[in-house]
Design a protein around this motif. Sequence first.
Motif, mmCIF file in Angstrom:
data_model
loop_
_atom_site.group_PDB
_atom_site.id
_atom_site.type_symbol
_atom_site.label_atom_id
_atom_site.label_comp_id
_atom_site.label_asym_id
_atom_site.label_seq_id
_atom_site.Cartn_x
_atom_site.Cartn_y
_atom_site.Cartn_z
ATOM 1 N N THR A 26 -8.356 -3.425 -18.119
ATOM 2 C CA THR A 26 -7.151 -2.943 -17.442
ATOM 3 C C THR A 26 -7.419 -2.861 -15.943
ATOM 4 O O THR A 26 -8.371 -2.202 -15.525
ATOM 5 N N PRO A 27 -6.607 -3.519 -15.116
ATOM 6 C CA PRO A 27 -6.879 -3.571 -13.677
ATOM 7 C C PRO A 27 -6.461 -2.306 -12.928
ATOM 8 O O PRO A 27 -5.662 -2.337 -11.984
ATOM 9 N N VAL A 28 -7.008 -1.172 -13.366
ATOM 10 C CA VAL A 28 -6.754 0.106 -12.704
ATOM 11 C C VAL A 28 -8.095 0.778 -12.445
ATOM 12 O O VAL A 28 -8.954 0.817 -13.324
ATOM 13 N N TYR A 73 10.051 2.707 -6.059
ATOM 14 C CA TYR A 73 8.793 2.310 -5.420
ATOM 15 C C TYR A 73 7.979 1.458 -6.383
ATOM 16 O O TYR A 73 6.871 1.810 -6.797
ATOM 17 N N ALA A 74 8.546 0.301 -6.723
ATOM 18 C CA ALA A 74 7.926 -0.577 -7.725
ATOM 19 C C ALA A 74 6.586 -1.133 -7.261
ATOM 20 O O ALA A 74 5.800 -1.627 -8.074
ATOM 21 N N GLY A 75 6.321 -1.031 -5.955
ATOM 22 C CA GLY A 75 5.049 -1.531 -5.437
ATOM 23 C C GLY A 75 3.961 -0.470 -5.397
ATOM 24 O O GLY A 75 2.915 -0.685 -4.758
ATOM 25 N N LEU A 76 4.164 0.650 -6.083
ATOM 26 C CA LEU A 76 3.192 1.751 -6.064
ATOM 27 C C LEU A 76 1.788 1.268 -6.441
ATOM 28 O O LEU A 76 1.592 0.647 -7.470
ATOM 29 N N THR A 77 0.823 1.562 -5.579
ATOM 30 C CA THR A 77 -0.553 1.116 -5.831
ATOM 31 C C THR A 77 -1.554 2.253 -5.887
ATOM 32 O O THR A 77 -2.718 2.035 -6.207
ATOM 33 N N LEU A 78 -1.111 3.479 -5.580
ATOM 34 C CA LEU A 78 -2.053 4.602 -5.580
ATOM 35 C C LEU A 78 -1.365 5.885 -6.007
ATOM 36 O O LEU A 78 -0.339 6.273 -5.437
ATOM 37 N N LYS A 132 0.859 -1.181 0.000
ATOM 38 C CA LYS A 132 0.000 0.000 0.000
ATOM 39 C C LYS A 132 0.895 1.231 0.000
ATOM 40 O O LYS A 132 1.184 1.814 1.034
ATOM 41 N N ILE A 133 1.365 1.567 -1.222
ATOM 42 C CA ILE A 133 2.241 2.715 -1.398
ATOM 43 C C ILE A 133 1.502 3.776 -2.209
ATOM 44 O O ILE A 133 0.990 3.487 -3.292
ATOM 45 N N GLY A 149 -3.636 -1.106 -9.221
ATOM 46 C CA GLY A 149 -3.735 0.090 -8.390
ATOM 47 C C GLY A 149 -4.859 1.029 -8.738
ATOM 48 O O GLY A 149 -5.779 0.697 -9.499
ATOM 49 N N ARG A 150 -4.779 2.222 -8.170
ATOM 50 C CA ARG A 150 -5.818 3.227 -8.335
ATOM 51 C C ARG A 150 -5.231 4.599 -8.647
ATOM 52 O O ARG A 150 -4.099 4.901 -8.263
#
Length: 236
Positions: free
Chosen positions: A177-179, A79-84, A4-5, A134-135
């Motif tokens: 697309t999963p966004v 920050y390759a795990g960026l989700t937002l 959750k980045i 992500g979002r």
Amino acid sequence: MKQKIAFITGANKGIGYGIAEHLGKSGWQIVVGARDEQRAENAIDYLKSAGANVLGWVNIELRNLASIEQAAKELKEKYAGLTLLINNAGIPGDMSVNSEHTEIEDIKEALEVNFIGTFALTKALIPLLAKNEGRIINVTVPSEISPYWHPLAYVASKSAQNAMMGVMAIEFQQAGTPVEVFSVHPGPTTTDLNGNMALPGFHDIETVGRKFAELINDGQNHQGEFIELYPIVKED
């Protein structure tokens, strides 16, 4: 478990800071987006002292496409795990004049930062956000014109941003697309952007930041929605 980045533009002050504080205290790791190193570092110190989880900051100037490209590159690498992505930063334009007296240059500058810059950053980060399911959240105002507050340069640039959100939401759904992308209008808020205006019906950064974080953490899908935290209402 998915990381959750959150990367928040303009998180060194105002509404962006309020969102960063409350999101950072609710299980999210915050990356501050800012133009000035000292202001970014000061904000990080304040955020950490308030109990927010802050990973660091990324320099970004939304009127400069090279800066946006460099910021996106840094985010992907660090920050390759960026989700937002929260597109919060923007400029007000000249809010003191009516449309007849608005300068063309003012319109161009507002569009350059609030729409073109925001679009360029969003476009650059979509592949990473899609990878992480992500979002994208835009901090904006209604496209419908309020009779009580309607500075042309600002409203026009935010209306373009709203159109971007709507188009992307439909395209993401059509393409699978999963966004998730949606827009949030904080409502009348006392900030530097409006000269710290504090009229009846206005809220403070603390209140808006808390409610914004609650929305993000509500577990609901808001694809394509325009959500008003505190709608503009006429005072009797």
